[in-house]
Scaffold this motif. Structure first.
Motif, short mmCIF file in Angstrom:
data_model
loop_
_atom_site.label_atom_id
_atom_site.label_comp_id
_atom_site.label_asym_id
_atom_site.label_seq_id
_atom_site.Cartn_x
_atom_site.Cartn_y
_atom_site.Cartn_z
N ALA A 49 1.11 -1.22 -0.19
CA ALA A 49 -0.06 0.00 0.00
C ALA A 49 0.85 1.70 0.22
N HIS A 50 2.17 1.20 0.91
CA HIS A 50 2.73 2.65 1.35
C HIS A 50 3.53 2.50 -0.82
N GLU A 62 -1.45 0.48 -14.07
CA GLU A 62 -0.28 0.01 -14.94
C GLU A 62 0.79 1.06 -13.86
N GLU A 63 0.63 1.63 -13.41
CA GLU A 63 1.19 2.59 -12.55
C GLU A 63 2.12 1.69 -11.10
N LYS A 64 0.44 1.21 -10.52
CA LYS A 64 1.08 0.61 -9.49
C LYS A 64 1.89 -0.95 -10.14
N ALA A 65 1.45 -1.31 -10.79
CA ALA A 65 2.68 -2.56 -11.21
C ALA A 65 3.60 -2.44 -11.40
N ARG A 66 3.67 -1.06 -12.27
CA ARG A 66 5.65 -1.01 -12.47
C ARG A 66 6.06 -0.54 -11.39
N GLN A 114 -3.39 -5.07 -3.03
CA GLN A 114 -3.71 -3.76 -3.78
C GLN A 114 -5.05 -4.01 -5.26
N ASP A 115 -5.63 -4.99 -5.00
CA ASP A 115 -6.45 -5.05 -5.78
C ASP A 115 -6.47 -5.20 -7.19
N LEU A 116 -5.02 -5.70 -7.42
CA LEU A 116 -4.26 -5.79 -9.21
C LEU A 116 -4.86 -7.05 -8.96
N GLU A 117 -5.70 -7.95 -10.35
CA GLU A 117 -5.15 -9.15 -10.75
C GLU A 117 -4.07 -9.42 -11.79
N VAL A 118 -3.56 -10.22 -10.78
CA VAL A 118 -1.98 -10.76 -11.01
C VAL A 118 -1.87 -12.69 -11.42
N ARG A 119 -0.92 -12.87 -12.61
CA ARG A 119 -0.53 -14.32 -12.24
C ARG A 119 0.64 -14.61 -12.55
#
Length: 382
Positions: free
Chosen positions: A249-250, A259-263, A319-324
């Motif tokens: 979260a930080h 995309e910014e979260k993932a990066r 952080q609520d991203l869908e990831v694999r």
């Protein structure tokens, strides 16, 4: 035909010898039993085959009807509790999720259970209707069989031997169809007995089902089996530790898009975690694999590719991203490929999946770079 069989036996082809021995043994059994007992065995053999066919005819449509309903129930039953799971619970929920998520596996399990139960009930029903007549007829002893009786018994035995050989040929035919380039397949095909049985019986009955459709079906089954192995991480890693969630979260607090979260998470994992060369050496030299959780990777700041990928996936999901997590083979820099793991993230704004490799982050930009697939060969996704 007989000349080819003889030459094959003299050449020591084990398949030819096995198939002929099956017929010869059955013929010898028929000779010893005589006509009456052999006829009883044949009736029992045919009756059992009919029962199995009826069982198949009932269990296949029943399983097709039951499977989607069972899938819905299993999907609801496999919801993971929000707590750490015991080892036996991890096995239980992995099995439930696998059955819920993989229709071929679910169908296979339900089919085997329903088929066994239906055949058992059919046999019980037959025994209740006709009593022990079939058993008495099939086991009645003939102490002094006459020559005509023995000859007739030998003929019946030869028929049963041929049927048994066809069953063996069918099994070999499936193996050869799935492994056409294997050395054993070529050895099997060198047998004239196998060739003639396959061409005269198996191929006309199966049509294109075995040679064309079975390999595709088998590959689908293999993919599901591999997926079952991977499902354990989804179960094991479902509980996100508070420290990892707070850190994630930080890291993404300034990000506005997926995309910014993932990066940002990619940069954090790629720069904070160091590659554990000692873990690799331990496995390569002593075949000891040090399994670790994302929490272990987070605490020690050490891991190999699968550990990077699992930690990234846990932080992204928090952080609520869908990831694999993706497993496959990565370019080793020496002209070859080795086992590797990385991630894919879904960008909801763009409605597409993008690849990223946090393990390689310190060697360059591996966040959705051009031609990513040239260095990464995907095999499994979970």
């Amino acid at each position: 035909m007989m000349s080819a069989w003889k030459d094959s036996v003299l050449d020591g082809n084990g398949i030819t010898i096995l198939l002929l021995l099956i017929v010869a043994f059955s013929l010898w059994q028929g000779w010893n039993r005589g006509a009456s007992r052999s006829a009883g065995k044949l009736v029992f053999f045919l009756g059992d085959a009919v029962l199995r066919l009826v069982g198949l005819a009932i269990s296949v449509p029943f399983t097709l009807w039951l499977s989607p309903k069972a899938g819905d129930w299993l999907g609801a039953a496999s919801t993971l509790p929000n707590r750490e799971l015991q080892f036996w619970e991890q096995i239980y929920y992995t099995a439930l999720k696998s059955l819920a998520d993989f229709p071929l596996l679910r169908f296979a399990v339900l089919f085997m259970l329903s088929y066994a139960l239906i055949v058992f009930m059919l046999r019980l029903l037959v025994s209740l209707i006709i009593g022990s007549r079939m058993g008495v007829f099939g086991s009645r002893k003939e102490t002094r069989a006459s020559l005509p009786s023995r000859l007739a018994g030998a003929g019946i035995g030869a028929i049963m031997g041929a049927a048994r050989s066809i069953i063996v040929i069918a099994i070999l035919f499936i193996y050869v169809s799935l492994n056409p380039d294997h050395g054993f397949s070529r050895y099997v095909e060198a047998s004239p007995v196998y060739q003639q049985g396959a061409q005269a019986v198996i191929e006309p009955l199966s049509g294109s089902l075995v040679k064309e459709k079975l390999p595709v079906f088998t590959q689908s089954v293999q993919n599901e089996l591999n997926g079952i192995i991977q499902r354990k991480y989804e179960v094991i890693d479902h509980k996100i530790p508070e420290g990892i969630e707070q850190t994630a979260a930080h890291v993404v607090k300034e990000a506005a898009t997926d995309e910014e979260k993932a990066r940002k998470l990619y940069d954090w994992v790629g720069s904070r975690i160091s590659y554990d060369h000692d873990k690799v050496t331990l496995y390569e030299e002593q075949r000891i694999w040090k399994e670790q959780t994302p929490q272990d990777t987070y605490d020690t700041r050490l891991g190999v590719c699968i550990d990077y990928a699992r930690l990234y996936a846990m932080m992204a999901r928090s952080q609520d991203l869908e990831v694999r997590v993706v497993t496959g083979r990565g370019y080793n820099g020496q002209g070859g490929y080795g086992p590797h793991a990385w991630n894919e993230v879904y960008l909801s704004e763009e409605k597409r999946w993008i690849p990223l490799d946090p393990t390689w982050a310190q060697s360059g930009n591996w966040f959705n770079p051009p031609r990513f697939n040239e260095t990464h060969i995907k095999e499994q996704v979970f």
